[in-house]
Design an enzyme around this catalytic site. Structure first.
Site, short mmCIF file in Angstrom:
data_model
loop_
_atom_site.label_atom_id
_atom_site.label_comp_id
_atom_site.label_asym_id
_atom_site.label_seq_id
_atom_site.Cartn_x
_atom_site.Cartn_y
_atom_site.Cartn_z
N ASN A 151 -13.41 -2.86 -28.67
CA ASN A 151 -14.10 -4.14 -28.89
C ASN A 151 -13.10 -5.29 -28.90
O ASN A 151 -13.39 -6.37 -28.38
CB ASN A 151 -14.92 -4.10 -30.17
N LEU A 167 -14.63 -3.81 -47.62
CA LEU A 167 -13.96 -5.00 -48.16
C LEU A 167 -14.52 -5.40 -49.52
O LEU A 167 -15.71 -5.29 -49.77
CB LEU A 167 -14.12 -6.15 -47.16
N HIS A 176 -21.86 -3.43 -35.14
CA HIS A 176 -22.30 -2.09 -35.59
C HIS A 176 -23.05 -1.41 -34.44
O HIS A 176 -23.91 -2.04 -33.81
CB HIS A 176 -23.20 -2.22 -36.83
N VAL A 232 -23.00 -3.20 -47.23
CA VAL A 232 -22.50 -2.70 -45.94
C VAL A 232 -23.58 -2.82 -44.85
O VAL A 232 -24.72 -2.41 -45.05
CB VAL A 232 -22.05 -1.22 -46.06
C1 GRF Z 1 -17.50 0.62 -32.55
O1 GRF Z 1 -18.53 1.51 -32.25
C2 GRF Z 1 -17.99 -0.41 -33.54
O2 GRF Z 1 -19.32 -0.75 -33.37
C3 GRF Z 1 -17.83 0.29 -34.85
O3 GRF Z 1 -16.65 1.04 -34.71
C4 GRF Z 1 -16.39 1.32 -33.33
C5 GRF Z 1 -15.03 0.77 -33.01
O4 GRF Z 1 -14.59 1.04 -31.71
N1 GRF Z 1 -17.88 -0.64 -35.94
P1 GRF Z 1 -13.31 0.31 -31.14
O5 GRF Z 1 -12.17 0.53 -32.11
O6 GRF Z 1 -13.63 -1.14 -30.94
O7 GRF Z 1 -13.03 1.00 -29.81
#
Ligand code: GRF
Length: 199
Positions: A14, A94, A110, A150
């Protein structure tokens, strides 16, 4: 420039999606000023360094409690005067004071359509395992502001993704990332930053 601080714990795909949209000019007037990982091994830190973005590890276990950890994170981000904190696969819960301090200035992605398959324990593959077990035909991803609870907090963006016959949690996770997370997270940042700059 709209200054962004990013919190990560793992692969950082991400984070990469945000970097790519800044570099290709889709995300205008935005700068990632810091990538902070809770995990020294996170590949996300390597992604940051490959793109010349300052990265550092602030491990949770270096602090007595989550309050002290939150204070350390806040000191770091305040010194950089960040406009927005993005939780991009950040696995440490957090402290409420930290969340309160950045209320309306901190977002999370998420991998499900909240309020399904979310809350404590729904990280990594678990939302996808639960979606397949339940038998839903549609899942997706959500970007939301962070609240002390959360995976709660006002929803900014959601995108639906179809479950397909024979999906494994890993296959579904990948499709949700490609079709939803990597799109709506940069888009949400674009909207927030433009509103901030424009107003
Ligand atoms: C993603 O699925 C995000 O939605 C979740 O954790 C994962 C992280 O993936 N919160 P990355 O580290 O961005 O590859």
């Amino acid at each position: 420039m709209f200054k962004i601080g990013i919190l990560v714990s793992g692969g950082g795909s991400n984070l990469q999606a945000i970097i790519d949209r800044i570099e290709d000019g889709t995300l205008k007037d935005c700068q990632i000023v810091s990538v902070v990982s809770s995990n020294p091994e996170a590949y996300a830190l390597e992604r940051a360094s490959k793109h010349g973005i300052p990265g550092l590890c602030i491990p949770r276990k270096g602090y007595a409690d989550s309050k002290a950890y939150g204070e350390a994170l806040a000191a770091h981000f305040d010194a950089l005067q960040v406009d927005l904190i993005v939780l991009a696969g950040f696995l440490t819960i957090l402290d409420a004071a930290f969340v309160e301090k950045y209320k309306g200035r901190m977002i999370n992605v998420h991998p499900s359509l909240i309020p399904s398959f979310c809350g404590p324990g729904f990280y990594g593959l678990r939302p996808h395992i639960a979606a397949l077990e339940y038998g839903v035909k549609v899942t997706g991803a959500t970007v939301h502001y962070v609240d002390p609870e959360v995976d709660a907090g006002p929803i900014i963006a959601q995108k639906a993704v179809y479950v397909q016959e024979g999906d494994t949690p890993e296959v579904l996770q990948r499709r949700v990332m490609e079709e939803a997370e990597w799109k709506i997270l940069p888009e949400a940042i674009g909207k927030i930053s433009q509103a901030h700059i424009g107003g």
